[in-house]
Design a protein around this motif. Structure first.
Motif, PDB file in Angstrom:
ATOM      1  N   GLY A   1      -8.877  -6.826  -0.644  1.00  0.00           N
ATOM      2  CA  GLY A   1      -9.620  -7.171  -1.851  1.00  0.00           C
ATOM      3  C   GLY A   1      -9.525  -8.637  -2.223  1.00  0.00           C
ATOM      4  N   ARG A   2     -10.498  -9.072  -3.042  1.00  0.00           N
ATOM      5  CA  ARG A   2     -10.549 -10.476  -3.472  1.00  0.00           C
ATOM      6  C   ARG A   2     -10.900 -10.539  -4.955  1.00  0.00           C
ATOM      7  NH1 ARG A   2     -15.024 -12.108  -0.753  1.00  0.00           N
ATOM      8  NH2 ARG A   2     -14.742 -14.257  -1.453  1.00  0.00           N
ATOM      9  N   ALA A   3     -10.440 -11.599  -5.613  1.00  0.00           N
ATOM     10  CA  ALA A   3     -10.641 -11.715  -7.064  1.00  0.00           C
ATOM     11  C   ALA A   3     -11.128 -13.110  -7.433  1.00  0.00           C
ATOM     12  CB  ALA A   3      -9.338 -11.412  -7.804  1.00  0.00           C
ATOM     13  N   GLY A   4     -11.931 -13.168  -8.509  1.00  0.00           N
ATOM     14  CA  GLY A   4     -12.375 -14.432  -9.088  1.00  0.00           C
ATOM     15  C   GLY A   4     -12.089 -14.399 -10.580  1.00  0.00           C
ATOM     16  N   ILE A   5     -11.338 -15.377 -11.083  1.00  0.00           N
ATOM     17  CA  ILE A   5     -10.867 -15.354 -12.472  1.00  0.00           C
ATOM     18  C   ILE A   5     -11.105 -16.711 -13.125  1.00  0.00           C
ATOM     19  CG2 ILE A   5      -8.864 -14.958 -13.970  1.00  0.00           C
ATOM     20  CD1 ILE A   5      -8.140 -13.860 -10.641  1.00  0.00           C
TER      21      ILE A   5
ATOM     22  N   GLU B   1       2.902 -19.691  -1.812  1.00  0.00           N
ATOM     23  CA  GLU B   1       3.640 -19.447  -0.570  1.00  0.00           C
ATOM     24  C   GLU B   1       3.312 -18.086   0.038  1.00  0.00           C
ATOM     25  OE1 GLU B   1       5.266 -21.690   1.049  1.00  0.00           O
ATOM     26  OE2 GLU B   1       4.939 -23.159  -0.540  1.00  0.00           O
ATOM     27  N   ALA B   2       2.946 -17.124  -0.807  1.00  0.00           N
ATOM     28  CA  ALA B   2       2.531 -15.799  -0.301  1.00  0.00           C
ATOM     29  C   ALA B   2       1.097 -15.843   0.238  1.00  0.00           C
ATOM     30  CB  ALA B   2       2.634 -14.763  -1.415  1.00  0.00           C
ATOM     31  N   ASP B   3       0.441 -16.993   0.101  1.00  0.00           N
ATOM     32  CA  ASP B   3      -0.908 -17.234   0.629  1.00  0.00           C
ATOM     33  C   ASP B   3      -1.963 -16.301   0.026  1.00  0.00           C
ATOM     34  OD1 ASP B   3      -2.613 -18.786   2.087  1.00  0.00           O
ATOM     35  OD2 ASP B   3      -2.266 -17.790   4.016  1.00  0.00           O
ATOM     36  N   VAL B   4      -1.841 -16.077  -1.293  1.00  0.00           N
ATOM     37  CA  VAL B   4      -2.845 -15.242  -1.958  1.00  0.00           C
ATOM     38  C   VAL B   4      -3.880 -16.093  -2.710  1.00  0.00           C
ATOM     39  CG1 VAL B   4      -1.336 -13.250  -2.192  1.00  0.00           C
ATOM     40  CG2 VAL B   4      -1.423 -14.960  -4.040  1.00  0.00           C
ATOM     41  N   VAL B   5      -3.656 -17.420  -2.774  1.00  0.00           N
ATOM     42  CA  VAL B   5      -4.623 -18.308  -3.423  1.00  0.00           C
ATOM     43  C   VAL B   5      -5.596 -18.802  -2.361  1.00  0.00           C
ATOM     44  CG1 VAL B   5      -4.976 -20.411  -4.770  1.00  0.00           C
ATOM     45  CG2 VAL B   5      -2.911 -19.030  -5.120  1.00  0.00           C
ATOM     46  N   GLU B   6      -6.877 -18.516  -2.565  1.00  0.00           N
ATOM     47  CA  GLU B   6      -7.892 -18.849  -1.565  1.00  0.00           C
ATOM     48  C   GLU B   6      -8.648 -20.128  -1.909  1.00  0.00           C
ATOM     49  OE1 GLU B   6     -10.681 -16.048   1.171  1.00  0.00           O
ATOM     50  OE2 GLU B   6     -10.851 -15.736  -0.982  1.00  0.00           O
ATOM     51  N   CYS B   7      -9.037 -20.269  -3.193  1.00  0.00           N
ATOM     52  CA  CYS B   7      -9.855 -21.413  -3.588  1.00  0.00           C
ATOM     53  C   CYS B   7      -9.638 -21.716  -5.066  1.00  0.00           C
ATOM     54  CB  CYS B   7     -11.337 -21.114  -3.317  1.00  0.00           C
ATOM     55  SG  CYS B   7     -12.494 -22.382  -3.857  1.00  0.00           S
TER      56      CYS B   7
ATOM     57  N   PHE C   1      -9.714 -18.193  -7.183  1.00  0.00           N
ATOM     58  CA  PHE C   1     -10.164 -17.162  -6.250  1.00  0.00           C
ATOM     59  C   PHE C   1      -8.960 -16.737  -5.419  1.00  0.00           C
ATOM     60  CE2 PHE C   1     -14.091 -19.368  -7.296  1.00  0.00           C
ATOM     61  CZ  PHE C   1     -14.915 -18.295  -7.592  1.00  0.00           C
ATOM     62  N   LEU C   2      -8.631 -15.436  -5.514  1.00  0.00           N
ATOM     63  CA  LEU C   2      -7.452 -14.882  -4.866  1.00  0.00           C
ATOM     64  C   LEU C   2      -7.851 -13.889  -3.780  1.00  0.00           C
ATOM     65  CD1 LEU C   2      -5.392 -14.090  -8.115  1.00  0.00           C
ATOM     66  CD2 LEU C   2      -5.424 -16.229  -6.806  1.00  0.00           C
ATOM     67  N   ALA C   3      -6.999 -13.768  -2.767  1.00  0.00           N
ATOM     68  CA  ALA C   3      -7.237 -12.793  -1.700  1.00  0.00           C
ATOM     69  C   ALA C   3      -5.914 -12.111  -1.368  1.00  0.00           C
ATOM     70  CB  ALA C   3      -7.804 -13.486  -0.461  1.00  0.00           C
ATOM     71  N   LYS C   4      -5.928 -10.792  -1.336  1.00  0.00           N
ATOM     72  CA  LYS C   4      -4.689 -10.044  -1.074  1.00  0.00           C
ATOM     73  C   LYS C   4      -4.180 -10.355   0.341  1.00  0.00           C
ATOM     74  CE  LYS C   4      -2.076  -6.960  -3.229  1.00  0.00           C
ATOM     75  NZ  LYS C   4      -2.537  -5.642  -3.649  1.00  0.00           N
ATOM     76  N   ASN C   5      -5.111 -10.380   1.299  1.00  0.00           N
ATOM     77  CA  ASN C   5      -4.760 -10.737   2.678  1.00  0.00           C
ATOM     78  C   ASN C   5      -5.890 -11.595   3.246  1.00  0.00           C
ATOM     79  OD1 ASN C   5      -2.227  -9.209   3.312  1.00  0.00           O
ATOM     80  ND2 ASN C   5      -3.518  -7.470   2.728  1.00  0.00           N
ATOM     81  N   LYS C   6      -5.634 -12.868   3.424  1.00  0.00           N
ATOM     82  CA  LYS C   6      -6.684 -13.770   3.925  1.00  0.00           C
ATOM     83  C   LYS C   6      -7.047 -13.400   5.361  1.00  0.00           C
ATOM     84  CE  LYS C   6      -5.515 -17.916   1.249  1.00  0.00           C
ATOM     85  NZ  LYS C   6      -5.007 -19.295   1.340  1.00  0.00           N
ATOM     86  N   ARG C   7      -8.349 -13.280   5.602  1.00  0.00           N
ATOM     87  CA  ARG C   7      -8.823 -12.991   6.954  1.00  0.00           C
ATOM     88  C   ARG C   7      -9.206 -14.272   7.690  1.00  0.00           C
ATOM     89  NH1 ARG C   7     -12.669  -7.610   6.138  1.00  0.00           N
ATOM     90  NH2 ARG C   7     -11.010  -6.204   5.433  1.00  0.00           N
ATOM     91  N   SER C   8      -9.523 -15.292   6.937  1.00  0.00           N
ATOM     92  CA  SER C   8      -9.855 -16.577   7.554  1.00  0.00           C
ATOM     93  C   SER C   8      -9.138 -17.682   6.799  1.00  0.00           C
ATOM     94  CB  SER C   8     -11.370 -16.813   7.526  1.00  0.00           C
ATOM     95  OG  SER C   8     -11.850 -16.791   6.187  1.00  0.00           O
TER      96      SER C   8
END
Length: 615
Positions: free
Chosen positions: A430-434, A457-463, A483-490
């Motif tokens: 999943g991904r979030a925009g706040i 550091e957990a790499d959940v911040v995407e943008c 913009f957050l991502a639970k598990n970044k795919r790219s």
């Protein structure tokens, strides 16, 4: 029932073409011959729209009059003064037509009827009436469709050997309406019954009674419809005039068209009421351009969409619009929301119901942190604009809450509680925009810096996106998008920073927005960076606008996430001209301008001297 555009056309045709004026009363009586049930409120709404569009202008006269803006002057007009320059009349602006014209005309008229009533109260009156009109119109459209299909031998719904009595009974079957997501409206709750009673002194009570009937027949609307019409503090007759005004909204017979037009009118009114209420307006309405940016970046094509502080439901509406504009259909996403304010919760439910959207806003309005209505939900997308920097959110029961994966948020600020709540409710992919206040990107008070560091550091911040100022009705606090991502795919191990502070367009003295070009620039930059197929553009860092940064570099900056710190300065165009040459040109130009200024000063002195004002 008649269409507003037809009325406007007839009204314009009834105004003399020779440039002479016609009194409002005479014009109204003329139009009543064509539109038998035309009310004064409907007439004035159409008249004012034509004046605003530049096709008519107000004339003189005790009772008010109008004349054509582009008409020739009447024969009795005074001749031009000899020697006086005549300024040609400006070409009239074309009449505003379509849905935009309808929205603006309705708002202008509804706002006039408000008198001295507070906008916060009045919005429930107007939006409630629009909702009743919608459910009644879509019900009637479905009923008309069924009447046709029941008697069409080539249709699957054809009823063989059915007499009038049987057809009437069949039209009362609720399932025919529910199967196409149309609310059942009992006879006493239908719009025509209310319109016929608009001039009655007890119209407020009749509207409340109609809402009770609608609610009884539709369990989904239980507790949602706001029954406050009988006690509305409007001057005598104004509520009836408002009913007449809402009656002019021409939705046509097709339920889909009705839903779209009314949904747009409802959304437009929400925005106008938010603007009218100022600071309080931000409690239920997020400016459309911000919502559109979140949706364009997240691209929620299908799945579960969640907003834990949903206001009037704008995030959900824009998600559905995105899906439909990309070839999807209504229902490709499931809607989950929560809202603590009871009146705003009702607004959201009506907003979604009007559009035929299935939704789950919880059993009741409630605080997201202490009365979570969706504890087991794991969503594909979270979109939210939580209240900024709220300090009275903490409750002792939240100590040790499983949502605080990256650290317990400070009791004096809920920003990091919102971020962690949303991450907790995401699916693994999943991904979030706040939307949050800018301070959230750099604050180190009460452990917020440590929580942010763990999230990075957990790499959940995407943008991260820095927004222009003055985007909100209710606050001048600068804002940003997370913009957050639970598990970044790219792009694992990297964060995209976008500085969009210069992309705003002023749409009023104190109001700014992101236009379609700006939204597309932000979204395309993000999708190009991810290479997710949403754009054909190829990503590259642009100094002063965007840059992809490693987690190691972010750590060097103390895990501060302010885009301006990373994107650098905008490239300045090379200037090869020698300094001495450039200075010479600038000096010559300045000399010319000063000489011209001196000449103008002399001319002004002479003119004033000729009038006896020497100095």
């Amino acid at each position: 029932m008649f269409d507003p555009q037809t009325l406007s056309t007839a009204l314009l045709a009834a105004v003399p073409e020779d440039g002479s004026s016609i009194g409002n009363q005479s014009l109204l009586e003329t139009l009543k011959g064509q539109f038998g049930e035309l009310t004064e409120a409907q007439f004035m709404a159409a008249r004012d729209a034509l004046i605003e569009a530049g096709q008519l202008r107000k004339g003189r006269g005790r009772g008010g009059s109008v004349l054509r803006a582009d008409g020739t002057a009447p024969a009795t007009a005074k001749p031009a003064v000899k020697g006086k320059k005549v300024t040609p009349a400006k070409e009239a602006a074309p009449a505003e037509s379509g849905i935009d014209g309808i929205k603006r005309t309705l708002w202008a008229s509804a706002d006039k009827l408000r008198a001295n009533m507070d906008a916060a109260e009045y919005k429930h009156i107007v939006l409630g009436l629009i909702f009743i009109k919608y459910v009644s119109d879509t019900f009637q459209a479905r009923r008309t469709e069924l009447e046709r299909r029941f008697t069409d031998e080539s249709d699957d719904y054809y009823l063989h050997d059915a007499d009038a009595e049987f057809l009437a009974e069949e039209l009362e079957e609720r399932d025919y309406y529910r199967e196409v997501n149309v609310f059942w409206v009992p006879e006493g709750g239908r719009w025509e019954a209310l319109r016929a009673s608009a001039k009655q002194a007890d119209i407020g009570k009749r509207i409340d009674d109609a809402l009770v009937l609608i609610e009884q027949e539709n369990p989904r609307l239980k507790g949602i419809l706001d029954k406050r019409f009988a006690r509305a503090q409007l001057p005598d007759g104004k509520l009836g005039e408002l009913v007449d005004l809402v009656s002019t909204i021409g939705f046509g017979d097709e339920p889909g068209a009705a839903r779209d037009v009314l949904g747009q009118v409802y959304e437009y009114f929400l925005g106008e009421f938010a603007n009218a209420e100022g600071k309080k307006g931000g409690q239920f309405y997020t400016p459309a351009s911000i919502v559109q940016t979140l949706v364009a970046v997240l691209a929620p094509h299908h799945g579960q969409v969640y907003d834990p502080c949903c206001g009037s439901g704008g995030m959900f509406v824009q998600s559905e619009k995105f899906i439909e504009s990309h070839g999807g259909k209504l229902g490709d996403v499931s809607i989950y929301g929560q809202e603590s304010n009871p009146t705003t919760w009702r607004l959201a439910a009506m907003n979604l119901a009007i559009r035929g959207m299935d939704y789950n806003l919880g059993k009741e309005p409630g605080d997201t942190f202490t009365r979570n209505q969706h504890p087991d939900l794991r969503a594909d997308f979270v979109l939210a604009n939580p209240p900024f920097n709220i300090s009275d959110w903490w409750h002792g029961s939240l100590d040790g809450d499983p949502r605080w994966v990256y650290g317990t948020p400070p009791a004096g600020n809920a920003n990091y509680a919102w971020l962690q709540h949303m991450l907790y409710h995401l699916k693994p992919a999943g991904r979030a925009g706040i939307v949050l206040a800018n301070g959230s990107m750099s604050s180190s008070q009460s452990g917020e810096g440590e929580i942010r560091a763990r999230m990075v550091e957990a790499d959940v911040v995407e943008c991260m996106v820095a927004l222009p100022g003055q985007l909100f009705f209710n606050t001048q606090i600068p804002a940003c998008l997370w913009f957050l991502a639970k598990n970044k795919r790219s792009r694992p191990g990297e964060v995209l920073f976008i500085d969009a502070r210069k992309l705003g367009t002023m749409v009023g003295r104190v109001q700014c927005e992101l236009d379609d070009t700006a939204i597309a620039k932000i979204a395309d930059t993000f999708h190009a960076w991810k290479s997710d197929g949403e754009t054909e553009l190829v990503y590259e860092d642009v100094p002063g606008f965007c840059r992809s940064v490693t987690l190691a570099e972010i750590a060097e900056h103390g895990h501060v996430l302010t885009p301006g710190r990373y994107v650098g300065a905008e490239e300045v165009e090379e200037d090869d001209e020698a300094f001495a040459d450039k200075m010479q040109k600038l000096t010559e130009k300045l000399g010319e301008q000063m000489s011209k200024g001196a000449e103008l000063d002399q001319v002004i002195r002479q003119k004033l001297g000729g009038l006896g004002y020497e100095f």
